[in-house]
Design a protein around this motif. Structure first.
Motif, PDB file in Angstrom:
ATOM      1  N   ILE A 172      31.093  42.030  42.169  1.00 48.42           N
ATOM      2  CA  ILE A 172      29.995  41.063  42.074  1.00 48.42           C
ATOM      3  C   ILE A 172      29.043  41.384  40.935  1.00 48.42           C
ATOM      4  CG2 ILE A 172      30.081  40.501  44.541  1.00 48.42           C
ATOM      5  CD1 ILE A 172      27.631  42.295  44.925  1.00 48.42           C
ATOM      6  N   ASN A 173      29.067  42.626  40.430  1.00 40.43           N
ATOM      7  CA  ASN A 173      28.190  43.008  39.330  1.00 40.43           C
ATOM      8  C   ASN A 173      28.807  42.712  37.973  1.00 40.43           C
ATOM      9  OD1 ASN A 173      26.082  44.125  40.985  1.00 40.43           O
ATOM     10  ND2 ASN A 173      27.436  45.868  41.383  1.00 40.43           N
ATOM     11  N   GLU A 174      30.022  42.215  37.950  1.00 36.12           N
ATOM     12  CA  GLU A 174      30.694  41.885  36.706  1.00 36.12           C
ATOM     13  C   GLU A 174      30.724  40.384  36.490  1.00 36.12           C
ATOM     14  OE1 GLU A 174      34.473  43.660  35.972  1.00 36.12           O
ATOM     15  OE2 GLU A 174      33.924  45.559  36.909  1.00 36.12           O
ATOM     16  N   THR A 175      30.628  40.007  35.222  1.00 35.02           N
ATOM     17  CA  THR A 175      30.788  38.594  34.886  1.00 35.02           C
ATOM     18  C   THR A 175      32.228  38.183  35.140  1.00 35.02           C
ATOM     19  OG1 THR A 175      28.986  38.387  33.288  1.00 35.02           O
ATOM     20  CG2 THR A 175      30.912  37.004  32.915  1.00 35.02           C
ATOM     21  N   LYS A 176      32.405  37.035  35.774  1.00 35.00           N
ATOM     22  CA  LYS A 176      33.745  36.506  36.019  1.00 35.00           C
ATOM     23  C   LYS A 176      33.800  35.106  35.419  1.00 35.00           C
ATOM     24  CE  LYS A 176      33.006  37.736  40.258  1.00 35.00           C
ATOM     25  NZ  LYS A 176      33.101  37.934  41.729  1.00 35.00           N
ATOM     26  N   PHE A 177      33.748  35.072  34.108  1.00 35.14           N
ATOM     27  CA  PHE A 177      33.777  33.805  33.384  1.00 35.14           C
ATOM     28  C   PHE A 177      35.078  33.056  33.666  1.00 35.14           C
ATOM     29  CE2 PHE A 177      35.396  31.450  29.762  1.00 35.14           C
ATOM     30  CZ  PHE A 177      34.348  30.589  29.484  1.00 35.14           C
ATOM     31  N   SER A 178      34.976  31.752  33.780  1.00 36.11           N
ATOM     32  CA  SER A 178      36.188  30.949  33.925  1.00 36.11           C
ATOM     33  C   SER A 178      36.063  29.666  33.119  1.00 36.11           C
ATOM     34  CB  SER A 178      36.458  30.613  35.397  1.00 36.11           C
ATOM     35  OG  SER A 178      35.418  29.823  35.941  1.00 36.11           O
ATOM     36  N   PHE A 179      37.139  29.313  32.451  1.00 37.04           N
ATOM     37  CA  PHE A 179      37.188  28.039  31.739  1.00 37.04           C
ATOM     38  C   PHE A 179      37.302  26.903  32.754  1.00 37.04           C
ATOM     39  CE2 PHE A 179      38.507  31.035  28.518  1.00 37.04           C
ATOM     40  CZ  PHE A 179      37.979  30.518  27.337  1.00 37.04           C
ATOM     41  N   LYS A 180      36.783  25.757  32.383  1.00 37.58           N
ATOM     42  CA  LYS A 180      36.879  24.594  33.256  1.00 37.58           C
ATOM     43  C   LYS A 180      38.340  24.276  33.556  1.00 37.58           C
ATOM     44  CE  LYS A 180      35.494  19.762  33.791  1.00 37.58           C
ATOM     45  NZ  LYS A 180      34.823  18.598  33.164  1.00 37.58           N
ATOM     46  N   ALA A 181      39.204  24.483  32.576  1.00 38.56           N
ATOM     47  CA  ALA A 181      40.634  24.224  32.760  1.00 38.56           C
ATOM     48  C   ALA A 181      41.182  25.037  33.929  1.00 38.56           C
ATOM     49  CB  ALA A 181      41.403  24.561  31.485  1.00 38.56           C
ATOM     50  N   PHE A 182      40.718  26.270  34.063  1.00 35.40           N
ATOM     51  CA  PHE A 182      41.205  27.117  35.151  1.00 35.40           C
ATOM     52  C   PHE A 182      40.628  26.675  36.487  1.00 35.40           C
ATOM     53  CE2 PHE A 182      40.957  31.281  37.540  1.00 35.40           C
ATOM     54  CZ  PHE A 182      42.292  31.260  37.904  1.00 35.40           C
ATOM     55  N   ARG A 183      39.369  26.272  36.494  1.00 33.19           N
ATOM     56  CA  ARG A 183      38.781  25.777  37.738  1.00 33.19           C
ATOM     57  C   ARG A 183      39.504  24.514  38.200  1.00 33.19           C
ATOM     58  NH1 ARG A 183      34.166  27.207  34.812  1.00 33.19           N
ATOM     59  NH2 ARG A 183      33.436  25.068  34.528  1.00 33.19           N
ATOM     60  N   ASN A 184      39.882  23.673  37.242  1.00 29.06           N
ATOM     61  CA  ASN A 184      40.666  22.477  37.582  1.00 29.06           C
ATOM     62  C   ASN A 184      42.030  22.859  38.151  1.00 29.06           C
ATOM     63  OD1 ASN A 184      38.616  20.822  36.644  1.00 29.06           O
ATOM     64  ND2 ASN A 184      39.570  20.458  34.651  1.00 29.06           N
ATOM     65  N   LEU A 185      42.640  23.888  37.559  1.00 29.92           N
ATOM     66  CA  LEU A 185      43.950  24.345  38.032  1.00 29.92           C
ATOM     67  C   LEU A 185      43.859  24.832  39.474  1.00 29.92           C
ATOM     68  CD1 LEU A 185      46.951  25.234  37.463  1.00 29.92           C
ATOM     69  CD2 LEU A 185      45.987  27.476  36.856  1.00 29.92           C
ATOM     70  N   LYS A 186      42.874  25.663  39.770  1.00 34.64           N
ATOM     71  CA  LYS A 186      42.734  26.197  41.123  1.00 34.64           C
ATOM     72  C   LYS A 186      42.491  25.084  42.127  1.00 34.64           C
ATOM     73  CE  LYS A 186      39.541  29.329  40.500  1.00 34.64           C
ATOM     74  NZ  LYS A 186      38.620  30.427  40.896  1.00 34.64           N
ATOM     75  N   LYS A 187      41.690  24.125  41.747  1.00 35.96           N
ATOM     76  CA  LYS A 187      41.413  23.003  42.645  1.00 35.96           C
ATOM     77  C   LYS A 187      42.690  22.204  42.904  1.00 35.96           C
ATOM     78  CE  LYS A 187      38.355  18.968  43.156  1.00 35.96           C
ATOM     79  NZ  LYS A 187      39.367  17.924  43.316  1.00 35.96           N
ATOM     80  N   GLY A 188      43.432  21.914  41.826  1.00 34.69           N
ATOM     81  CA  GLY A 188      44.670  21.151  41.968  1.00 34.69           C
ATOM     82  C   GLY A 188      45.708  21.880  42.787  1.00 34.69           C
ATOM     83  N   LEU A 189      45.861  23.175  42.537  1.00 32.68           N
ATOM     84  CA  LEU A 189      46.837  23.957  43.289  1.00 32.68           C
ATOM     85  C   LEU A 189      46.438  24.082  44.750  1.00 32.68           C
ATOM     86  CD1 LEU A 189      47.712  26.859  40.801  1.00 32.68           C
ATOM     87  CD2 LEU A 189      49.191  24.957  41.481  1.00 32.68           C
ATOM     88  N   GLY A 190      45.145  24.213  45.008  1.00 32.48           N
ATOM     89  CA  GLY A 190      44.682  24.315  46.385  1.00 32.48           C
ATOM     90  C   GLY A 190      44.988  23.059  47.181  1.00 32.48           C
ATOM     91  N   GLU A 191      44.757  21.911  46.556  1.00 41.89           N
ATOM     92  CA  GLU A 191      45.051  20.644  47.221  1.00 41.89           C
ATOM     93  C   GLU A 191      46.553  20.481  47.446  1.00 41.89           C
ATOM     94  OE1 GLU A 191      43.272  17.903  44.555  1.00 41.89           O
ATOM     95  OE2 GLU A 191      41.230  18.182  45.335  1.00 41.89           O
ATOM     96  N   PHE A 192      47.337  20.876  46.445  1.00 38.40           N
ATOM     97  CA  PHE A 192      48.792  20.750  46.557  1.00 38.40           C
ATOM     98  C   PHE A 192      49.354  21.727  47.576  1.00 38.40           C
ATOM     99  CE2 PHE A 192      53.162  21.553  44.835  1.00 38.40           C
ATOM    100  CZ  PHE A 192      53.670  20.308  45.160  1.00 38.40           C
ATOM    101  N   ASP A 193      48.785  22.930  47.646  1.00 38.18           N
ATOM    102  CA  ASP A 193      49.229  23.930  48.623  1.00 38.18           C
ATOM    103  C   ASP A 193      49.174  23.364  50.035  1.00 38.18           C
ATOM    104  OD1 ASP A 193      49.672  25.745  46.661  1.00 38.18           O
ATOM    105  OD2 ASP A 193      48.004  27.068  47.140  1.00 38.18           O
TER     106      ASP A 193
END
Length: 286
Positions: free
Chosen positions: A5-26
């Protein structure tokens, strides 16, 4: 990618979209898998399998005379792989476009080069270095399921030898996949692709996304510039969030929290140290 939690965990919007899409498909695949297993169990337990299928056909008004159980299971699981690959390709395309907004220099594909190899070439200077950064087990796992998809979608007999060679190669990584992704009894050969392959392939794609986000994070000055120029649409109006936040500059704590919230909503998790550096860039450059 670290979960500290003390580290930056930057994410591109493309990756957030991927996780959302995969979660719905799962969720869809898991429900579908339950239905498949229930059907197969009931079919196996029936005294007359042909009559069982005909009864279901009449009940649901779907015309089915018979079914090849082996092909039935295999084909559906191959559809899983094809759908995940489709999302992976969309992610690679979106990631490339987003990455180029921070790093505009980009060399286009050459003949025979895949989109993923081209991405690795541009980000890590060479395909070989890209494989090292991504991990050979992850890279060749991705390649294997890409060839599985191609074989299923296009019946590409010409690549059958490559597919079989890749299968042998990734089978050597079974212990790695088991420890890294908690996979069970996979990868499997093309003819025996099952639900566990779907789970493994999904984890491979997400791991690629995590790694790219971790290794391609823009520097803090770039994030400050992006936040300073950020515009959002609300009720058909274009708003620059930074303008509202700047009104809080006389209250350093509220200003810092507001900037932190804006960063987190647009770039994943930005820790307090990076947030403060970004604020300094905003104060001096914008």
């Amino acid at each position: 990618m670290s979960r500290d939690i003390n580290e930056t965990k930057f994410s591109f919007k493309a990756f957030r979209n991927l996780k959302k899409g995969l979660g719905e498909f799962d969720a869809v695949v898991e429900c579908n898998e339950m239905a498949i297993r229930e059907f197969l169990n009931n079919l196996k337990a029936s005294q007359d399998q042909k009559q069982f299928i005909q009864d279901l056909s009449n009940k649901h008004e779907v015309r089915v005379d018979s079914v090849n159980i082996v092909l039935f299971s295999s084909r559906i699981r191959l559809f899983y792989i094809m759908s995940v690959m489709q999302q992976a390709e969309q992610f690679i395309d979106e990631f490339r476009k987003e990455y180029k907004t921070y790093n505009p220099t980009w060399t286009n594909k050459v003949d025979g080069e895949t989109d993923f190899d081209n991405l690795l070439q541009n980000i890590f200077s060479s395909k070989g270095q890209g494989i090292t950064e991504i991990g050979k087990e992850v890279y060749y796992g991705f390649e294997y399921y890409r060839f599985v998809r191609n074989r299923f979608a296009h019946s590409e007999e010409k690549d059958l030898k490559k597919l079989n060679n890749l299968c042998k190669k990734v089978t050597e990584f079974t212990d790695y996949y088991n420890s890294k992704f908690h996979s069970v009894n996979c990868p499997n050969s093309y003819e025996k692709i099952d639900f566990n392959d779907f789970l493994l392939f999904t984890n491979i794609i997400k791991n690629i996304g995590y790694t790219l986000c971790e290794k391609c994070k823009p520097d803090n000055s770039q994030l400050a510039e992006r936040i300073a120029k950020l515009e959002i649409e609300i009720d058909n109006k274009t708003i620059k969030p930074i303008k509202s936040i700047n009104k809080l500059k006389n209250d350093p704590k509220r200003y810092s929290n507001a900037i932190g919230n804006l960063l987190n909503s647009n770039f994943g998790k930005i820790n307090s140290s990076d947030r403060d550096k970004i604020i300094e860039h905003l104060k001096t450059a914008f």
